[in-house]
Design a protein around this motif. Sequence first.
Motif, mmCIF file in Angstrom:
data_model
loop_
_atom_site.group_PDB
_atom_site.id
_atom_site.type_symbol
_atom_site.label_atom_id
_atom_site.label_comp_id
_atom_site.label_asym_id
_atom_site.label_seq_id
_atom_site.Cartn_x
_atom_site.Cartn_y
_atom_site.Cartn_z
ATOM 1 N N ASN A 24 73.659 14.147 -87.805
ATOM 2 C CA ASN A 24 72.979 15.062 -87.322
ATOM 3 C C ASN A 24 73.515 16.522 -87.039
ATOM 4 O O ASN A 24 73.179 17.542 -87.323
ATOM 5 C CB ASN A 24 72.360 14.743 -85.817
ATOM 6 N N SER A 41 65.286 20.342 -87.390
ATOM 7 C CA SER A 41 65.841 19.926 -85.710
ATOM 8 C C SER A 41 64.791 18.986 -85.231
ATOM 9 O O SER A 41 64.346 18.093 -86.208
ATOM 10 C CB SER A 41 65.880 21.082 -84.979
ATOM 11 N N SER A 42 64.089 19.215 -84.273
ATOM 12 C CA SER A 42 63.314 18.084 -83.578
ATOM 13 C C SER A 42 62.498 18.901 -82.292
ATOM 14 O O SER A 42 63.181 19.846 -81.844
ATOM 15 C CB SER A 42 63.786 16.932 -83.377
ATOM 16 N N LYS A 74 70.312 17.561 -81.880
ATOM 17 C CA LYS A 74 69.224 18.513 -82.444
ATOM 18 C C LYS A 74 68.950 19.954 -81.535
ATOM 19 O O LYS A 74 68.823 20.798 -82.180
ATOM 20 C CB LYS A 74 67.756 17.683 -82.110
ATOM 21 N N ASN A 108 61.026 22.327 -86.330
ATOM 22 C CA ASN A 108 61.109 21.268 -85.062
ATOM 23 C C ASN A 108 59.955 20.533 -85.231
ATOM 24 O O ASN A 108 58.868 20.448 -84.384
ATOM 25 C CB ASN A 108 61.194 22.058 -83.938
ATOM 26 N N ASN A 148 52.231 20.813 -82.809
ATOM 27 C CA ASN A 148 53.639 20.958 -81.796
ATOM 28 C C ASN A 148 53.447 22.074 -80.892
ATOM 29 O O ASN A 148 54.239 22.103 -80.016
ATOM 30 C CB ASN A 148 54.868 20.549 -82.732
#
Length: 260
Positions: free
Chosen positions: A109, A136-137, A154, A179, A230
């Motif tokens: 990562n 990323s997340s 992340k 993300n 999201n």
Amino acid sequence: MDFAVISGAAAGLGKAFSFELSKLGYNTILIDLPDQGVKDICTDIECKFNRKSLCYEVDLTKIENIVEITNDINKRYNVSILINNVGVGGTKRFNDADVNYLNTIIQLNVMATTIMTKQLFQNLKKQEKSYILNVSSMAAFSPVAFKTVYPASKVFVHYFSRGLCEEYKNSNVFVSVVNPGPMKTNPDVTARINKQGVWGKIGLLSPEKVAEIAIRQLFKGDRLIMLNGNKFNWFVLKVLPIWLRLYLLSKAVRRELKNK
């Protein structure tokens, strides 16, 4: 002939990125571990889209492997797109996680994303217009118990991307970060999402949909790509105090351990 380089391309979001870019007319270089089927994906792409698709089968937790393959790519191919998708996570109590488990998360990562970018950057700068997309997340926006290292890694990807974007905003290399929230990328991840209940499923999208939106927004010049499903999560995480989001997210993740 320009190529798009995609890491972690044998399954899930990486595979979806590979197909999306091929569909849009790009040639691809796919990178993943040996014996994960990435060669078959290359063959499938060439048959379906009539685009060139090559692969490197290598372990990206080893910095020497990254240096070796990127040196080879730089010598042989023009790269106009880099998608740093490779990454790994999981759910374990910190005391139960062995050193190799933790190191793999950090190396893939953090290290692989950084060194892949560094190694291919001069290649990208040589092209008329180039793009870097780092994955990323939503986990980057809150710490989470039982995942500890993954959200922290992340956060690195998120900040690294935003900083690099600002540094090269007047150049021909555009940098963005996406993300994603929950995605059912493989049976193990699907099982973990299902165990988390409602919180684990908010903003759930398919890898194909995430790839489609992310590539579209990348080409539009969106520096921070937040997926429609999201945006509500992101707003909630911004509004809630850290102690509350930490408690709520950790409670959802704890269900994974109870249901094992």
